[in-house]
Scaffold this motif. Structure first.
Motif, PDB file in Angstrom:
ATOM      1  N   GLY A 124       2.658   2.701  13.085  1.00  0.00           N
ATOM      2  CA  GLY A 124       1.000   3.739  13.441  1.00  0.00           C
ATOM      3  C   GLY A 124       1.496   5.223  12.998  1.00  0.00           C
ATOM      4  N   GLY A 125       2.663   5.573  12.575  1.00  0.00           N
ATOM      5  CA  GLY A 125       2.620   6.685  11.947  1.00  0.00           C
ATOM      6  C   GLY A 125       2.640   7.946  13.250  1.00  0.00           C
ATOM      7  N   TRP A 126       3.211   7.345  14.356  1.00  0.00           N
ATOM      8  CA  TRP A 126       3.220   8.274  15.540  1.00  0.00           C
ATOM      9  C   TRP A 126       4.615   8.784  15.609  1.00  0.00           C
ATOM     10  N   VAL A 127       4.691  10.208  16.195  1.00  0.00           N
ATOM     11  CA  VAL A 127       6.028  10.474  16.279  1.00  0.00           C
ATOM     12  C   VAL A 127       6.641   9.971  17.412  1.00  0.00           C
ATOM     13  N   LEU A 128       8.150   9.642  17.410  1.00  0.00           N
ATOM     14  CA  LEU A 128       9.020   9.076  18.448  1.00  0.00           C
ATOM     15  C   LEU A 128       9.787   9.932  18.910  1.00  0.00           C
ATOM     16  N   GLY A 129       9.551  10.219  20.371  1.00  0.00           N
ATOM     17  CA  GLY A 129      10.397  11.400  20.961  1.00  0.00           C
ATOM     18  C   GLY A 129       9.804  11.780  22.604  1.00  0.00           C
ATOM     19  N   ASP A 130      10.502  12.551  22.899  1.00  0.00           N
ATOM     20  CA  ASP A 130      10.044  12.778  24.492  1.00  0.00           C
ATOM     21  C   ASP A 130       9.134  13.774  24.427  1.00  0.00           C
ATOM     22  N   GLY A 189       0.742  -1.184   0.241  1.00  0.00           N
ATOM     23  CA  GLY A 189      -0.241  -0.138   0.115  1.00  0.00           C
ATOM     24  C   GLY A 189       0.905   1.102   0.175  1.00  0.00           C
ATOM     25  N   ARG A 190       0.295   2.230   0.394  1.00  0.00           N
ATOM     26  CA  ARG A 190       1.175   3.530   0.481  1.00  0.00           C
ATOM     27  C   ARG A 190       2.435   3.358   1.364  1.00  0.00           C
ATOM     28  N   TYR A 191       3.250   3.841   1.362  1.00  0.00           N
ATOM     29  CA  TYR A 191       4.612   3.757   2.444  1.00  0.00           C
ATOM     30  C   TYR A 191       4.171   4.179   3.667  1.00  0.00           C
ATOM     31  N   ARG A 192       4.770   3.827   4.801  1.00  0.00           N
ATOM     32  CA  ARG A 192       4.532   4.117   6.149  1.00  0.00           C
ATOM     33  C   ARG A 192       5.659   5.116   6.543  1.00  0.00           C
ATOM     34  N   SER A 193       5.286   6.032   7.405  1.00  0.00           N
ATOM     35  CA  SER A 193       6.488   7.121   7.783  1.00  0.00           C
ATOM     36  C   SER A 193       6.158   7.762   9.110  1.00  0.00           C
ATOM     37  N   THR A 194       7.292   8.042   9.849  1.00  0.00           N
ATOM     38  CA  THR A 194       7.049   8.678  11.108  1.00  0.00           C
ATOM     39  C   THR A 194       8.243   9.653  11.212  1.00  0.00           C
ATOM     40  N   VAL A 195       8.059  10.673  12.357  1.00  0.00           N
ATOM     41  CA  VAL A 195       8.987  11.357  12.585  1.00  0.00           C
ATOM     42  C   VAL A 195       9.775  11.091  13.761  1.00  0.00           C
ATOM     43  N   LEU A 196      10.954  11.300  13.905  1.00  0.00           N
ATOM     44  CA  LEU A 196      11.784  10.537  15.361  1.00  0.00           C
ATOM     45  C   LEU A 196      12.684  11.792  15.893  1.00  0.00           C
ATOM     46  N   GLN A 197      12.890  11.952  17.007  1.00  0.00           N
ATOM     47  CA  GLN A 197      13.907  12.835  17.658  1.00  0.00           C
ATOM     48  C   GLN A 197      15.154  12.421  17.495  1.00  0.00           C
ATOM     49  N   PRO A 198      16.058  13.200  16.656  1.00  0.00           N
ATOM     50  CA  PRO A 198      17.333  12.628  16.284  1.00  0.00           C
ATOM     51  C   PRO A 198      18.266  12.333  17.714  1.00  0.00           C
ATOM     52  N   GLU A 199      18.297  13.501  18.646  1.00  0.00           N
ATOM     53  CA  GLU A 199      19.191  13.056  19.726  1.00  0.00           C
ATOM     54  C   GLU A 199      19.028  11.818  20.445  1.00  0.00           C
ATOM     55  N   LEU A 200      17.597  11.127  20.327  1.00  0.00           N
ATOM     56  CA  LEU A 200      17.354  10.140  21.356  1.00  0.00           C
ATOM     57  C   LEU A 200      17.452   8.921  20.450  1.00  0.00           C
ATOM     58  N   HIS A 201      17.032   8.956  19.189  1.00  0.00           N
ATOM     59  CA  HIS A 201      16.503   7.769  18.249  1.00  0.00           C
ATOM     60  C   HIS A 201      16.967   7.598  16.943  1.00  0.00           C
ATOM     61  N   LEU A 242      -0.020  13.851  16.955  1.00  0.00           N
ATOM     62  CA  LEU A 242       1.238  13.167  16.564  1.00  0.00           C
ATOM     63  C   LEU A 242       1.396  11.833  17.652  1.00  0.00           C
ATOM     64  N   THR A 243       0.399  11.797  18.449  1.00  0.00           N
ATOM     65  CA  THR A 243       0.557  10.719  19.329  1.00  0.00           C
ATOM     66  C   THR A 243      -0.891  10.000  19.487  1.00  0.00           C
ATOM     67  N   PRO A 244      -1.015   8.678  19.699  1.00  0.00           N
ATOM     68  CA  PRO A 244      -2.327   8.155  19.859  1.00  0.00           C
ATOM     69  C   PRO A 244      -3.209   8.665  20.929  1.00  0.00           C
ATOM     70  N   PHE A 276       9.595  17.407  22.707  1.00  0.00           N
ATOM     71  CA  PHE A 276       9.841  17.352  21.202  1.00  0.00           C
ATOM     72  C   PHE A 276       8.472  17.178  20.617  1.00  0.00           C
ATOM     73  N   VAL A 277       7.478  16.555  21.009  1.00  0.00           N
ATOM     74  CA  VAL A 277       6.384  15.850  20.527  1.00  0.00           C
ATOM     75  C   VAL A 277       5.591  17.476  20.638  1.00  0.00           C
ATOM     76  N   ALA A 278       5.410  18.053  21.939  1.00  0.00           N
ATOM     77  CA  ALA A 278       4.644  19.376  22.023  1.00  0.00           C
ATOM     78  C   ALA A 278       5.184  20.462  21.045  1.00  0.00           C
ATOM     79  N   ARG A 279       6.469  20.516  20.897  1.00  0.00           N
ATOM     80  CA  ARG A 279       7.038  21.733  19.941  1.00  0.00           C
ATOM     81  C   ARG A 279       6.467  21.435  18.483  1.00  0.00           C
ATOM     82  N   LEU A 280       6.444  20.008  18.051  1.00  0.00           N
ATOM     83  CA  LEU A 280       6.143  19.814  16.730  1.00  0.00           C
ATOM     84  C   LEU A 280       4.433  19.787  16.492  1.00  0.00           C
ATOM     85  N   GLN A 281       4.027  19.625  17.508  1.00  0.00           N
ATOM     86  CA  GLN A 281       2.420  19.514  17.291  1.00  0.00           C
ATOM     87  C   GLN A 281       1.964  21.049  17.340  1.00  0.00           C
TER      88      GLN A 281
END
Length: 229
Positions: free
Chosen positions: A196-202, A101-113, A217-219, A205-210
């Protein structure tokens, strides 16, 4: 329930996953791996998308990419997918879709992940019993970062540069990190986030992107919302 739109945030590191339809093989010979890598280098360069890491498995592939602007990621990957499927179908006398199907993707926090995600890529062939060690697999970016070969189209991320002051120090530190492996918790988190397409970060980080993201960005928490007095 309508599926969420994929994340494509300018300047952020994206973990991308694409699978073959019904888990069928999408790479059957060396020429096909090489064709995919050439297409990735060409189309990502044209779209200004930085390619940090990759692994091409028999029936799926993972990528770490940073797009310069919204839409650049999907533009590059759709161009890669269209051309590769056309070539694959022609070579194998088949027609129709190749992808799950369509590709899956998410954003991750580089410093941690970011570095754990690169190690997760490198160790995929080991977990699948294709090779004994990451350095034995030719179709991942491990060889570039461990100093075994040079892939000039790759863009080493800042986290990699921070591993040492010289190329030898960085290569040795990276190879040692991959040898140590990733924890089961890290592996599960990386897998769940891209599926799931959910951001991976603390939380910060998530609050700033949101603040500027077009969707959550999170379930959401299960159950009904609490009633207020």
């Amino acid at each position: 329930m309508a599926r969420l739109p994929r994340l494509s945030l300018a300047g952020q590191v994206h973990h991308v996953l694409q699978r073959g339809n019904n888990r069928q093989p999408i790479f059957t010979q060396a020429e096909e791996h090489l064709a995919m890598l050439q297409l990735l280098a060409q189309e990502c360069r044209a779209a200004g998308v930085a390619v940090h890491a990759y692994v091409l498995m028999p029936n799926h592939f993972h990528l770490l990419l940073t797009p310069p602007e919204e839409g650049a990621l999907s533009h590059a990957l759709q161009a890669v997918g269209r051309t590769y499927v056309r070539r694959f179908n022609l070579a194998h006398g088949r027609s129709g879709t190749l992808w799950e199907g369509r590709y899956r993707s998410t954003v991750l926090q580089p410093e941690l992940h970011l570095l754990p995600c690169m190690a997760y890529f490198d160790l995929n062939p080991v977990r699948a019993s294709l090779v004994q060690a990451a350095q034995d697999y030719p179709w991942s970016s491990h060889g570039h970062y461990a100093g075994l070969r040079n892939d000039p189209w790759l863009a080493p991320p800042p986290a990699y540069w921070a591993l040492g002051n010289t190329p030898f120090a960085r290569e040795a530190a990276y190879a040692s990190m991959v040898h140590e492996g990733v924890t089961s918790a890290q592996q599960d988190a990386l897998t769940r986030s891209v599926l799931g397409g959910w951001v991976l970060g603390d939380a910060s980080f998530v609050a700033r992107l949101q603040q500027s993201a077009p969707r959550r960005l999170t379930p959401s928490q299960p159950g009904r919302p609490r009633k207020t007095a």
